[in-house]
Design an enzyme around this catalytic site. Structure first.
Site, mmCIF file in Angstrom:
data_model
loop_
_atom_site.group_PDB
_atom_site.id
_atom_site.type_symbol
_atom_site.label_atom_id
_atom_site.label_comp_id
_atom_site.label_asym_id
_atom_site.label_seq_id
_atom_site.Cartn_x
_atom_site.Cartn_y
_atom_site.Cartn_z
ATOM 1 N N ARG A 30 48.195 47.431 40.395
ATOM 2 C CA ARG A 30 48.800 47.855 41.656
ATOM 3 C C ARG A 30 50.130 48.565 41.422
ATOM 4 O O ARG A 30 50.439 49.563 42.079
ATOM 5 C CB ARG A 30 48.986 46.635 42.575
ATOM 6 C CG ARG A 30 47.669 46.139 43.193
ATOM 7 C CD ARG A 30 47.788 44.708 43.724
ATOM 8 N NE ARG A 30 46.595 44.300 44.451
ATOM 9 C CZ ARG A 30 45.450 43.923 43.857
ATOM 10 N NH1 ARG A 30 45.352 43.932 42.530
ATOM 11 N NH2 ARG A 30 44.411 43.554 44.594
ATOM 12 N N GLU B 171 37.383 34.410 40.856
ATOM 13 C CA GLU B 171 37.508 34.689 39.433
ATOM 14 C C GLU B 171 37.688 33.417 38.606
ATOM 15 O O GLU B 171 37.509 33.424 37.383
ATOM 16 C CB GLU B 171 38.678 35.644 39.167
ATOM 17 C CG GLU B 171 40.061 35.078 39.370
ATOM 18 C CD GLU B 171 40.549 35.131 40.818
ATOM 19 O OE1 GLU B 171 41.735 34.848 41.055
ATOM 20 O OE2 GLU B 171 39.736 35.462 41.712
ATOM 21 N N HIS C 245 30.385 41.124 40.084
ATOM 22 C CA HIS C 245 31.534 41.343 39.213
ATOM 23 C C HIS C 245 31.050 41.962 37.905
ATOM 24 O O HIS C 245 30.079 42.717 37.897
ATOM 25 C CB HIS C 245 32.285 40.030 39.004
ATOM 26 C CG HIS C 245 33.203 39.684 40.132
ATOM 27 N ND1 HIS C 245 34.243 38.784 40.031
ATOM 28 C CD2 HIS C 245 33.241 40.139 41.408
ATOM 29 C CE1 HIS C 245 34.875 38.691 41.170
ATOM 30 N NE2 HIS C 245 34.292 39.490 42.036
#
Length: 443
Positions: free
Chosen positions: A37, A319, A346
């Site tokens: 990000r 995750e 995923h």
């Protein structure tokens, strides 16, 4: 385009078995999510930015290379400090996404702001990862995209140097990254963006909160006060310094090692205030028998050597499922892990892969659409297929602490987010002064 990285030979590895409680203090690389990000926001800012202690791994290096292909100056020569200088975005360019959801979902909105065509492709399995909702959302914002049937890779974004922006409807139930990708680029859209999610709940909510918090830190106006609606105002992003937190997801297998062996593991450099779901992790590990404490030295997890079963909805932290599933196989009671249908898309179908590999080691597993029921039974050694998936490798390594003879089909897949994993894991198991055998690649 052939992806040479995807064609590397597998590196089999015998997971080391612990002779006693592990005791380790370690400093891990930075968060993959924050690094990705920060790179995107820095490329879109009005001035230079620095990333301090970023993650250097396959996913983040491919992200940096992709932004560089669009014209951004990204210097990664210093492991501790990456420099990003924005420049006009332009094609033609090609972006290799590898197997990274962050790149295939964060970079196309950025490419819409470039002048010229930008092509995207990646590892073979990347073509099976969901991308269609983001493609359709961008098309509704008048971005021209050529994509494979179903909106998958390979695709070409034909940017014109601007995106009008405005209102967009999207079903982000398959991945919160669909929303994050739109939000990160939105300050540069002429009219910003109003994203409205329609469909089942968006998974991985902490990652969406991270996106919003980092946008605000870069100077963007963001309103997320209405559930399933995100409003980003158009405006100039500010170049700044980003302090990248240690990767909480990467730390989980090390913390779990403390539970399994009755040891203690401390992650140095953990901040008091975090963009990552540390409170959720604390609750999960505590329920499974761990003691979690945040002190001046960092985040510490202690175990008793007894692991308890867990009944939990993991939709916000999917995750973590592989490592928690591995813990559940050696617990003292059954577990039910649910709310993770989205992790079937995923790096691999993680639900099916976990069911298959854990059953092969002797666990009693029932697979459902959105999770696993795990009834512990005595486990045996054997080959554990990692499916080119770093989280699967973490799960197998954890079981190997207490079950001799666990051989990973490929440990090199951990380079996706932590190239140092095999060395760090082996050092932890061996201890500071006693490097026991069994932690080396199989030849």
């Amino acid at each position: 385009m052939t992806n040479l990285t995807a064609l590397r030979p597998p590196q089999p590895w015998t997971a080391p078995t612990a002779a006693g409680p592990v005791e380790e203090t370690l400093r891990l690389p930075g968060s993959k999510s924050m690094t990705a990000r920060a790179l995107v926001l820095s490329a879109l800012a009005g001035g230079s930015s620095t990333l301090r202690r970023p993650l250097r791994a396959r996913d983040t290096e491919l992200m940096a290379a992709g932004l560089r292909a669009l014209g951004t100056h990204v210097s990664v020569t210093d492991d501790e400090r990456w420099l990003v200088r924005p420049r006009p975005l332009q094609g033609p360019a090609h972006i290799d996404v590898g197997l990274a959801g962050t790149i295939m979902r964060f970079a196309p909105p950025v490419a819409g702001l470039a002048t010229g065509p930008v092509t995207f492709d990646g590892d073979p399995y990347a073509r099976r990862r969901p991308l269609g909702p983001l493609v359709e959302a961008l098309r509704s914002l008048q971005v021209r995209i050529d994509a494979a049937p179903g909106g998958t890779l390979p695709l070409t974004v034909r940017g014109t140097g601007r995106v009008t922006g405005g209102d967009v409807l999207i079903d982000a139930s398959a991945s919160s990254q669909f929303v994050s990708g739109l939000l990160l680029a939105a300050p540069r859209f002429d009219h910003g963006v109003v994203v409205r999610h329609v469909g089942p709940p968006v998974p991985s909510a902490p990652h969406l909160r991270m996106t919003v918090q980092m946008l605000r830190a870069a100077g963007a106006g963001v309103d997320d006060s209405t559930p399933d609606v995100w409003v980003v105002e158009p405006g100039r992003l500010t170049g700044r310094g980003w302090d990248i937190e240690p990767d909480l997801s990467g730390a989980v297998p090390f913390f779990a090692a403390a539970l399994v062996t009755g040891g203690e593991v401390t992650l140095l450099g953990w901040p008091r205030g975090s963009n990552q779901p540390v409170d959720r992790l604390r609750a999960l590990l505590s329920e499974m028998g761990g003691e979690v404490a945040l002190g001046t030295n960092g985040l510490t997890v202690r175990g008793s050597g007894v692991v308890h079963g867990l009944d939990a909805d993991l939709s916000d932290v999917g995750e973590l499922t592989p490592v928690l599933a591995a813990l559940a196989t050696i617990a003292d009671s059954p577990s039910r892990l649910r709310g993770v249908a989205h992790i079937r898309a995923h790096e691999t179908d993680r639900v099916a892969a976990l069911a298959r590999e854990l059953t092969a080691l002797g666990a009693d597993i029932t697979e459902s659409l959105d999770g696993l029921e795990i009834r512990p039974r005595p486990l045996r050694g054997g080959t554990f297929d990692t499916y080119d998936d770093h989280r699967m490798a973490h799960a197998a390594s954890l079981i190997g602490l207490v079950v001799p003879g666990i051989e990973l089909s490929d440990v090199a897949c951990t380079s996706k987010t932590m190239p140092e994993f095999p060395a760090l894991w082996s050092t932890m198991v061996a201890g500071k002064d006693d490097r026991r055998p069994g932690s080396h690649p199989v030849t």
